[in-house]
Design an enzyme around this catalytic site. Structure first.
Site, PDB file in Angstrom:
ATOM      1  N   GLY A 243      48.904  41.583  56.399  1.00  0.00           N
ATOM      2  CA  GLY A 243      48.315  40.648  57.496  1.00  0.00           C
ATOM      3  C   GLY A 243      48.393  39.477  56.849  1.00  0.00           C
ATOM      4  CB  SER A 244      46.780  37.733  54.058  1.00  0.00           C
ATOM      5  OG  SER A 244      45.485  38.336  53.908  1.00  0.00           O
ATOM      6  CG  ASP A 289      44.839  50.915  50.380  1.00  0.00           C
ATOM      7  OD1 ASP A 289      43.778  51.635  49.787  1.00  0.00           O
ATOM      8  OD2 ASP A 289      44.433  50.461  51.532  1.00  0.00           O
ATOM      9  CG  HIS A 421      33.724  49.031  49.747  1.00  0.00           C
ATOM     10  ND1 HIS A 421      33.601  49.857  50.576  1.00  0.00           N
ATOM     11  CD2 HIS A 421      34.424  47.831  50.038  1.00  0.00           C
ATOM     12  CE1 HIS A 421      34.230  49.229  51.822  1.00  0.00           C
ATOM     13  NE2 HIS A 421      34.815  47.966  51.358  1.00  0.00           N
ATOM     14  CB  THR A 650      54.715  56.512  19.780  1.00  0.00           C
ATOM     15  OG1 THR A 650      53.825  55.497  18.838  1.00  0.00           O
ATOM     16  CG2 THR A 650      55.916  55.901  20.472  1.00  0.00           C
ATOM     17  CG  MET A 695      46.865  50.712  15.096  1.00  0.00           C
ATOM     18  SD  MET A 695      46.367  52.396  15.847  1.00  0.00           S
ATOM     19  CE  MET A 695      47.474  53.346  14.578  1.00  0.00           C
ATOM     20  CD  GLN A 786      46.921  56.853  16.231  1.00  0.00           C
ATOM     21  OE1 GLN A 786      46.267  57.686  15.649  1.00  0.00           O
ATOM     22  NE2 GLN A 786      48.314  56.543  15.914  1.00  0.00           N
TER      23      GLN A 786
END
EC number: 2.7.1.11
Length: 899
Positions: A243-244, A289, A421, A650, A695, A786
């Site tokens: 919409g914007s 969304d 919300h 990994t 790491m 990890q």
């Protein structure tokens, strides 16, 4: 006598050979003479043309230089003055720039040729490269956030501001969305580099968002246009939903008309109207969304999934304690993406989404499924509902309806939770910070490269690429999804959502069937984890096991990696064996770094003993190397001639053949969260610099991406060598930074980036050079990277990888079945399953050897290295960038035929 005759014959043969050689030499000499004669004749023919050729070259050179001079002269007169050019060599505070920190290129920002869903995104080559630090000279950019807020919007705003300033443009905040654009005044304020500091870790939008009725009227848009013209703003960056973005496009289309209205009313002058003759619009989609077609992910979606999964994990513990059924409603009035991915990531028993209403009689089907789950020993049931879920007749399906159904029919203790919300709140995830930053950079480049004929575009994510798509084409496809659902064309609606949504739906449907087929395949597939443990391994194992069972296979668990395969610690896995594994971190199968070469004979014997027909190897670089060793040993051990697939898992993200590895996203979020807390600890302490070691071995993925997500000043990695001069530059950069209002510094170092410039060395260097200006602290994050529960991305990624691997093995086993046995010795029977750009593909292990640096355990080509320039620009380094290539827009409408 015979000996003498033989000698004479030999002498005669030698003489004949010498004569033959002499004849050959003469023939060659004659050929060379003929060649020289030909060259001489050709030279005589061309001799009288030489003056004409030189004249042509001279004319071409003169014309080229004249055109280049005129172009530069016009560009300079329109966009800069002599004073502007002198300022371009200075930092924002007017001080001379320091030596660039590790020069980069901008090829990733203006993407090279990309094949995107069957459509080509083609590069336009500029005749002369443009200096990126002068692209925005004399121009102004305004950035606003509109509609519903989403985590990650602040990262996009920050990137837009800093890259805009980097290009020499003025950048303005528009507070309170379109309402601030209409009201003007203090709502439109110039942004500075420091004004966007410490925004990355904040949720929502710092510059505010509001629903604006005034902007819907022409009178309101005329006021907004007047405010922009008075400030000389002709470039508008809008972050919001469809919409914007539609409102922004309408604003652009009637810009000329609005200028005429303002001219007639005397609110602007003719000179101002001429200076602001056209408006450029670029959009970024901010919506939790993920309901905007054309982009793989919208800003805020990943963070919303983090909030949802935190709640699901918390609910799971209490539900197991009391044997309860939990119904969880998540946002998604028109789009079921959040509900679908949540269901996939937590192994929900049922999911209701707007795009695919349940069949008639779903109530009985749901009750049968819940009853079966309890009968096989599950102590809880989870049902996910999107707030816009409907049945086939268009009636809403709510939490209360489902709760009443389950309570009355089954008598289960049932609870319903509506998240609301809370999904929009909280700290943005590392993914959303990086996504917002990349989109912000691309948005600025799109604005500055736009012409009056360029349509309004939206910056989207396509796999690993930030690309530009026509705004209204994306809006059109998004509206077509709503139309398809309203007309009952649900299969088409799922396809229109995009390939990612469709794959998620198909994977969920596969895993939702809990009844194994009556006919068994008599195929035994073994699964093992290799290398260091990481979050998401268990999700991949769970998915592989359950898909295998649904295919009729016998699934075998191999404990402790290749050691377990050699020692025979192998056992069968049933459906319930992997129950609840999706949300578990580490490796429940156990994993070791041992490679199979030293125990290949024992492994071959156990493969024969347990009648294993295929292998799924889930792990890091050791899994890749181990797979190669098994393939090599096929020549000697016939038992190893079975199909195998390696799934990268990994935290280092260093497995060849895949852009992403399971576990890397979880580690990245852990590092980012830790950096946030460390930076926050300096809030009450002035002038402090933190040195953080991450790491990754020799792979700098974690350091680079965490640097982008946490706003680091520098990230040292092995792939980009650095020396004492670069370290000196970084220290000087921080000394200058401490003179501003931003008095915190963050330096990330990959653990093996340099053998001599260790973390202690860097700490001592920065401490010594910063004496009297700033002090230092160091942190080695270690194995905490990890651990922890897997993120939604790793759960979803692992689930889809495990399912796809077993389905591929099923097809491969059919191909390799010969004369009553399995025999696979071709290169394509041993593959790495990896994510490349936006597709999961299988690549033979042998083909990936050439792209592997085995000494340093990294691929030779790594896509994320192209993001290094963004990190440096956002840290305020004046680096040299290549802007000779610029991407055109892809027409998203073409995608519908291939979705």
């Amino acid at each position: 006598m015979e000996a003498v005759l033989d000698s004479c014959v030999c002498v005669w043969q030698v003489c004949v050979c010498i004569w033959d050689v002499f004849v050959c030499v003469c023939q060659i000499s004659f050929c060379l003479l003929e060649l020289c004669e030909f060259i001489l004749q050709l030279s005589l023919l061309l001799f009288h043309w030489i003056p004409h050729i030189w004249l042509g070259v001279f004319i071409w050179q003169f014309t080229h230089r004249k055109i280049q001079f005129d172009a530069n002269h016009v560009y300079g007169s329109k966009h800069s003055s002599s004073s502007d050019e002198s300022k371009s060599e200075l930092c924002d505070d007017g001080k001379p720039t320091s030596t660039p920190y590790l020069d980069g290129t901008l090829n990733n920002l203006s993407c090279p040729t990309i094949i995107h869903n069957g459509c080509h995104l083609i590069n336009m080559q500029r005749s002369t490269p443009v200096d990126p630090t002068k692209m925005g000279a004399g121009r102004a950019i305004a950035v606003l956030t509109s509609g519903g807020d989403a985590q990650g919007m602040n990262a996009a705003v920050r990137a837009t501001v800093r890259v805009g300033i980097y290009t020499g443009a003025k950048v303005y905040f528009v507070h309170e969305g379109y309402q601030g654009l209409v009201d003007g005044g203090d709502n439109i304020r110039q942004a500075t580099w420091e004004s966007v500091s410490m925004m990355l870790q904040l949720g929502g939008t710092v510059i505010g968002s509001a629903r604006c009725q005034d902007f819907r009227s022409k009178e309101g848009r005329a006021k907004a246009a007047c405010n922009l013209v008075k400030l000389g703003i002709t470039n508008l960056c809008v972050i919001g939903g469809d919409g914007s973005l539609t409102g922004a496009n309408e604003f652009r289309n009637e810009w000329s008309e609005l200028l005429q209205i303002l001219l007639k009313a005397g609110k602007i002058t003719a000179e101002e109207a001429k200076r602001s003759s056209h408006l450029n619009i670029v959009g970024m989609v901010g919506s939790i969304d993920n309901d905007f077609c054309g982009t793989d992910m919208t800003i805020g979606t990943d963070s919303a999934l983090h909030r949802i999964m935190e709640v699901v994990d918390a609910i799971t513990t209490t539900a197991q304690s009391h044997q309860r059924a939990f119904i969880l409603e998540v946002m998604g009035r028109h789009c079921g993406y959040l509900a679908l991915v949540t269901a996939l990531a937590c192994g929900a028993d049922w999911v209701f989404i707007p795009e695919m209403p349940p069949d008639e009689g779903w109530e009985d089907h749901l009750c049968r499924r819940l009853t079966y789950q309890r009968s096989i020993g599950n102590r809880l049931n989870v049902i996910i509902v999107a707030e816009g879920a409907l049945d086939l007749h268009g009636k809403p399906i709510t939490c209360d309806i489902i709760k009443n159904l389950v309570t009355k029919k089954l008598g289960f203790d049932t609870r319903a939770t509506v998240l609301g919300h809370v999904q929009r709140g909280g700290t943005p995830s590392a993914f959303d910070r990086i996504l917002g930053s990349r989109m912000g950079v691309e948005a600025v480049m799109a604005l500055l490269e736009a012409t009056p004929n360029t349509p309004a575009c939206v910056v989207s994510l396509s796999g690993n690429m930030a690309v530009r798509l026509p705004l209204m084409e994306c809006v059109q496809v998004t509206k077509e999804v709503t139309t398809a659902m309203a007309e009952g064309r649900f299969e088409e609606a799922v396809k229109l959502r995009g390939k990612s949504f469709e794959n998620n739906w198909n994977t969920y449907k596969l895993l939702a069937h809990v009844t194994a087929p009556d006919v068994k395949s008599n195929i035994n597939i073994a699964i093992l984890n290799v290398g260091a443990p990481c979050a998401g391994m268990n999700a991949a194992v769970r998915s592989a096991v359950r898909i295998g069972i649904l295919q009729g296979h016998n699934m075998l668990a191999v404990h402790d990696g290749f050691d377990g395969l050699a020692n025979g610690t192998i056992e069968p896995m049933a459906w319930g064996y992997v129950g609840g594994w999706t949300g578990k971190g580490g490796s429940d199968l156990g994993t070791k770094r041992s490679l199979p070469a030293s125990m290949i004979e024992e492994i071959s014997l156990n493969i024969a003993k347990f009648n294993i027909h295929a292998l799924v190897i889930i792990g890091g670089f050791e899994a890749f190397v181990g797979g190669l060793e098994l393939v090599t040993a096929r020549e000697k051990y016939e038992e190893l001639c079975i199909p195998l697939v390696v799934i990268p898992a990994t935290v280092s993200n260093n497995v060849p053949g895949s852009d992403f590895s399971i576990g890397a996203d979880t580690a990245l979020n852990t590092i980012t969260t830790t950096c946030d807390r460390i930076k926050q600890s300096a809030a009450g302490t002035k002038r402090r610099v933190f040195i953080i070691e991450t790491m990754g071995g020799y792979c700098g993925y974690l350091a680079t991406m965490a640097g982008l997500a946490a706003g680091a000043d520098a990230a040292y990695i092995y792939e980009e060598p650095f020396g004492i001069h670069d370290l000196e530059t970084n220290v000087e950069h921080l000394l200058e930074k401490m003179k501003t209002t931003v008095k915190r510094g963050l330096i990330l170092r990959n653990e093996k980036c340099n053998a001599n410039y260790t973390t202690d060395f860097l700490f001592n260097l920065y401490s010594e050079e910063g004496k009297g200006v700033f002090d230092c602290r160091k942190n080695v994050l270690g194995h905490m990277q990890q651990g922890g529960t897997p993120t939604p991305f790793d759960r979803n990624f692992g689930t889809k990888m495990g399912a796809k691997a077993v389905l591929w093995l099923t097809d491969k086993l059919k191909e390799c079945y010969r004369h009553g046995r399995i025999f696979a010795n071709t290169p394509d029977s041993a593959c790495v399953l990896g994510m490349k750009k936006r597709a999961m593909i299988f690549q033979p292990l042998s083909d990936l050897k050439e792209d592997t640096d085995f000494e340093h355990r990294i691929p030779k080509t790594q896509w994320w290295l192209k993001l290094r320039p963004i990190l440096k620009i956002l840290a305020k380094y004046k680096i040299s960038l290549d802007t000779s290539e610029t991407a055109t827009m892809e027409h998203v409408i073409k995608k519908r035929g291939t979705v």
